[in-house]
Design an enzyme around this catalytic site. Structure first.
Site, PDB file in Angstrom:
ATOM      1  N   HIS A  18      32.988  34.283  36.484  1.00 23.36           N
ATOM      2  CA  HIS A  18      32.909  33.235  37.504  1.00 23.36           C
ATOM      3  C   HIS A  18      31.483  33.032  37.998  1.00 23.36           C
ATOM      4  O   HIS A  18      30.604  33.877  37.801  1.00 23.36           O
ATOM      5  CB  HIS A  18      33.804  33.614  38.689  1.00 23.36           C
ATOM      6  CG  HIS A  18      33.440  34.943  39.285  1.00 23.36           C
ATOM      7  ND1 HIS A  18      32.399  35.114  40.174  1.00 23.36           N
ATOM      8  CD2 HIS A  18      33.960  36.182  39.074  1.00 23.36           C
ATOM      9  CE1 HIS A  18      32.301  36.382  40.506  1.00 23.36           C
ATOM     10  NE2 HIS A  18      33.237  37.065  39.849  1.00 23.36           N
ATOM     11  N   GLU A  90      40.278  40.753  38.609  1.00 18.57           N
ATOM     12  CA  GLU A  90      39.267  41.814  38.606  1.00 18.57           C
ATOM     13  C   GLU A  90      39.905  43.182  38.855  1.00 18.57           C
ATOM     14  O   GLU A  90      41.026  43.283  39.357  1.00 18.57           O
ATOM     15  CB  GLU A  90      38.201  41.511  39.665  1.00 18.57           C
ATOM     16  CG  GLU A  90      37.057  42.518  39.767  1.00 18.57           C
ATOM     17  CD  GLU A  90      36.277  42.708  38.476  1.00 18.57           C
ATOM     18  OE1 GLU A  90      36.826  43.323  37.536  1.00 18.57           O
ATOM     19  OE2 GLU A  90      35.115  42.255  38.416  1.00 18.57           O
TER      20      GLU A  90
END
Length: 210
Positions: A18, A90
């Protein structure tokens, strides 16, 4: 052209981290917390979209920073809808989530240097298992497709560790190519979709924490 492995057309994953989040900018460990992109992170996503070639699908971690990055890129390249995959989130940083490196050092003296983690920190084998399972499922469901997968530094590192080819930090909107066919997997090149990073995670930082 889609690469070939052992005579089979393979599924290709462009695994991309990201853009910069607000916690990246503050040097905070994120884990599965949900800070949004910073203004720089949004600019990085728009810039990265100009480097993305033809893809069939856009996949994303459901975490806000990854989904926002994916939405910007998908809208820019005209591919959608985005498919959210929970197991591409994550690594869970447990009680360290939200803390800066300095705060961790103050509360857990010497742990970072020793490679120690708190008990509620997601272990590497668990992270690797869920990430590989998610990619295998995508490869089976979308065989021969080329997929942009917007995810996280820790996720990309876990794939590189599986192949024994970790190459240091993954910058914001950087990543790694992975190829898969019915019988084998292959790690491709590192990706850099924008120029030298500015204002992202500190150089040398482990992406699992930032």
């Amino acid at each position: 052209m889609v690469p070939l492995l052992y005579g089979h057309v393979v599924t290709t994953f462009f695994l991309v981290r990201h853009g910069q989040s607000t916690w990246n900018a503050e040097r905070r460990w994120q884990g599965q917390a949900n800070p949004p992109l910073s203004e720089l992170g949004r600019s990085q996503a728009f810039e990265a979209a100009r480097s993305i070639g033809q893809v069939d699908l856009v996949i994303a971690s459901p975490q806000l920073r990854a989904m926002e990055t994916a939405m910007i890129i998908a809208d820019s390249i005209g591919v959608g809808p985005i498919i959210a995959v929970d197991d591409l989130r994550e690594r869970n940083a447990g009680s360290w989530s939200g803390l800066t490196v300095e705060e961790i050092e103050a509360q857990y003296p010497g742990w970072l240097a020793a490679g120690r983690r708190p008990d509620d920190f997601e272990p590497g084998d668990a992270l690797e298992k869920r990430v590989l399972q998610a990619l295998h499922q995508l490869a089976n469901e979308y065989a021969d497709a080329t997929m942009l997968v917007v995810t996280h530094g820790g996720v990309i590192h876990s794939i590189e560790e599986t192949f024994g080819q970790v190459e240091g930090r993954v910058p914001n909107v950087g990543g790694r190519i992975v190829h898969a066919d019915k019988t084998s997997w292959s790690l491709g090149d590192r990706l850099r979709l924008i120029g030298e990073p500015t204002g992202g995670s500190p150089e040398g930082a482990n992406d699992e924490r930032l």
